[in-house]
Motif scaffolding. Structure first.
Motif, mmCIF file in Angstrom:
data_model
loop_
_atom_site.group_PDB
_atom_site.id
_atom_site.type_symbol
_atom_site.label_atom_id
_atom_site.label_comp_id
_atom_site.label_asym_id
_atom_site.label_seq_id
_atom_site.Cartn_x
_atom_site.Cartn_y
_atom_site.Cartn_z
ATOM 1 N N PRO A 188 0.851 -1.186 0.000
ATOM 2 C CA PRO A 188 0.000 0.000 0.000
ATOM 3 C C PRO A 188 0.891 1.241 0.000
ATOM 4 O O PRO A 188 1.931 1.257 0.668
ATOM 5 C CB PRO A 188 -0.800 -0.117 1.300
ATOM 6 C CG PRO A 188 -0.030 -1.054 2.156
ATOM 7 C CD PRO A 188 0.756 -1.941 1.246
ATOM 8 N N SER A 189 0.515 2.252 -0.745
ATOM 9 C CA SER A 189 1.358 3.448 -0.831
ATOM 10 C C SER A 189 1.045 4.461 0.259
ATOM 11 O O SER A 189 1.818 5.373 0.496
ATOM 12 C CB SER A 189 1.211 4.099 -2.204
ATOM 13 O OG SER A 189 -0.134 4.471 -2.413
ATOM 14 N N ASP A 190 -0.075 4.280 0.949
ATOM 15 C CA ASP A 190 -0.506 5.295 1.908
ATOM 16 C C ASP A 190 -0.809 4.738 3.299
ATOM 17 O O ASP A 190 -1.452 5.392 4.104
ATOM 18 C CB ASP A 190 -1.737 6.017 1.373
ATOM 19 C CG ASP A 190 -2.901 5.063 1.141
ATOM 20 O OD1 ASP A 190 -2.711 3.830 1.222
ATOM 21 O OD2 ASP A 190 -4.011 5.551 0.876
ATOM 22 N N ALA A 191 -0.366 3.520 3.581
ATOM 23 C CA ALA A 191 -0.639 2.911 4.883
ATOM 24 C C ALA A 191 0.406 1.839 5.171
ATOM 25 O O ALA A 191 1.029 1.303 4.268
ATOM 26 C CB ALA A 191 -2.033 2.283 4.888
ATOM 27 N N CYS A 192 0.556 1.534 6.462
ATOM 28 C CA CYS A 192 1.435 0.445 6.869
ATOM 29 C C CYS A 192 0.648 -0.864 6.883
ATOM 30 O O CYS A 192 -0.546 -0.860 7.142
ATOM 31 C CB CYS A 192 1.972 0.689 8.278
ATOM 32 S SG CYS A 192 3.163 2.028 8.373
ATOM 33 N N GLN A 193 1.325 -1.943 6.611
ATOM 34 C CA GLN A 193 0.706 -3.263 6.733
ATOM 35 C C GLN A 193 1.353 -3.947 7.927
ATOM 36 O O GLN A 193 2.504 -4.341 7.887
ATOM 37 C CB GLN A 193 0.895 -4.085 5.458
ATOM 38 C CG GLN A 193 0.127 -5.387 5.523
ATOM 39 C CD GLN A 193 0.001 -6.058 4.175
ATOM 40 O OE1 GLN A 193 0.085 -5.429 3.135
ATOM 41 N NE2 GLN A 193 -0.213 -7.345 4.201
ATOM 42 N N TRP A 194 0.573 -4.074 9.011
ATOM 43 C CA TRP A 194 1.122 -4.583 10.265
ATOM 44 C C TRP A 194 1.085 -6.087 10.371
ATOM 45 O O TRP A 194 1.791 -6.670 11.181
ATOM 46 C CB TRP A 194 0.382 -3.968 11.456
ATOM 47 C CG TRP A 194 0.679 -2.505 11.582
ATOM 48 C CD1 TRP A 194 1.912 -1.937 11.742
ATOM 49 C CD2 TRP A 194 -0.242 -1.427 11.540
ATOM 50 N NE1 TRP A 194 1.805 -0.565 11.810
ATOM 51 C CE2 TRP A 194 0.489 -0.231 11.688
ATOM 52 C CE3 TRP A 194 -1.625 -1.354 11.386
ATOM 53 C CZ2 TRP A 194 -0.121 1.017 11.695
ATOM 54 C CZ3 TRP A 194 -2.218 -0.112 11.402
ATOM 55 C CH2 TRP A 194 -1.477 1.055 11.548
ATOM 56 N N PHE A 195 0.255 -6.749 9.571
ATOM 57 C CA PHE A 195 0.139 -8.202 9.644
ATOM 58 C C PHE A 195 0.156 -8.786 8.241
ATOM 59 O O PHE A 195 -0.334 -8.175 7.305
ATOM 60 C CB PHE A 195 -1.174 -8.619 10.329
ATOM 61 C CG PHE A 195 -1.317 -8.057 11.711
ATOM 62 C CD1 PHE A 195 -0.610 -8.599 12.772
ATOM 63 C CD2 PHE A 195 -2.146 -6.979 11.950
ATOM 64 C CE1 PHE A 195 -0.733 -8.078 14.047
ATOM 65 C CE2 PHE A 195 -2.274 -6.445 13.215
ATOM 66 C CZ PHE A 195 -1.570 -7.000 14.271
ATOM 67 N N TYR A 196 0.716 -9.985 8.121
ATOM 68 C CA TYR A 196 0.718 -10.711 6.849
ATOM 69 C C TYR A 196 0.762 -12.194 7.168
ATOM 70 O O TYR A 196 1.607 -12.641 7.946
ATOM 71 C CB TYR A 196 1.932 -10.327 5.999
ATOM 72 C CG TYR A 196 1.982 -11.043 4.674
ATOM 73 C CD1 TYR A 196 1.247 -10.583 3.597
ATOM 74 C CD2 TYR A 196 2.752 -12.189 4.516
ATOM 75 C CE1 TYR A 196 1.285 -11.251 2.375
ATOM 76 C CE2 TYR A 196 2.795 -12.864 3.306
ATOM 77 C CZ TYR A 196 2.052 -12.387 2.241
ATOM 78 O OH TYR A 196 2.089 -13.041 1.045
ATOM 79 N N GLU A 197 -0.149 -12.959 6.578
ATOM 80 C CA GLU A 197 -0.176 -14.406 6.807
ATOM 81 C C GLU A 197 0.566 -15.118 5.684
ATOM 82 O O GLU A 197 0.245 -14.947 4.506
ATOM 83 C CB GLU A 197 -1.612 -14.922 6.878
ATOM 84 C CG GLU A 197 -1.670 -16.407 7.185
ATOM 85 C CD GLU A 197 -3.083 -16.961 7.290
ATOM 86 O OE1 GLU A 197 -3.207 -18.188 7.396
ATOM 87 O OE2 GLU A 197 -4.041 -16.175 7.253
#
Length: 75
Positions: free
Chosen positions: A24-33
């Motif tokens: 995402p260019s405008d947000a953090c991704q805190w979780f990924y499975e």
């Protein structure tokens, strides 16, 4: 100014599975499975997102402003 890279290859620290994802260019991704072993990845201490911890390329805000500037409103 360098062009922001939006794709990063995440590597699971448990099983080594690799998958290229669009960040995402405008947000953090805190979780990924992980699609292979289903481990839920979370950022390492000091990192803002899973791409900064496990990706081949850090997230777009870090690419643009550097780690010192913080990410997603953090400083």
């Amino acid at each position: 100014m360098n062009e922001v890279i939006l794709e990063s290859t995440l590597t699971c620290p448990v099983c080594g599975h690799r998958k290229t994802e669009t960040m995402p260019s405008d947000a953090c991704q805190w979780f990924y499975e992980c699609q292979n072993c289903h481990t839920l990845l979370k950022p390492k201490p000091g990192d803002c997102c899973v791409f900064c911890s496990y990706g081949s390329v850090p997230c777009p805000p870090i690419q643009l402003h550097g780690k010192q500037a913080g990410c997603c409103g953090k400083s």
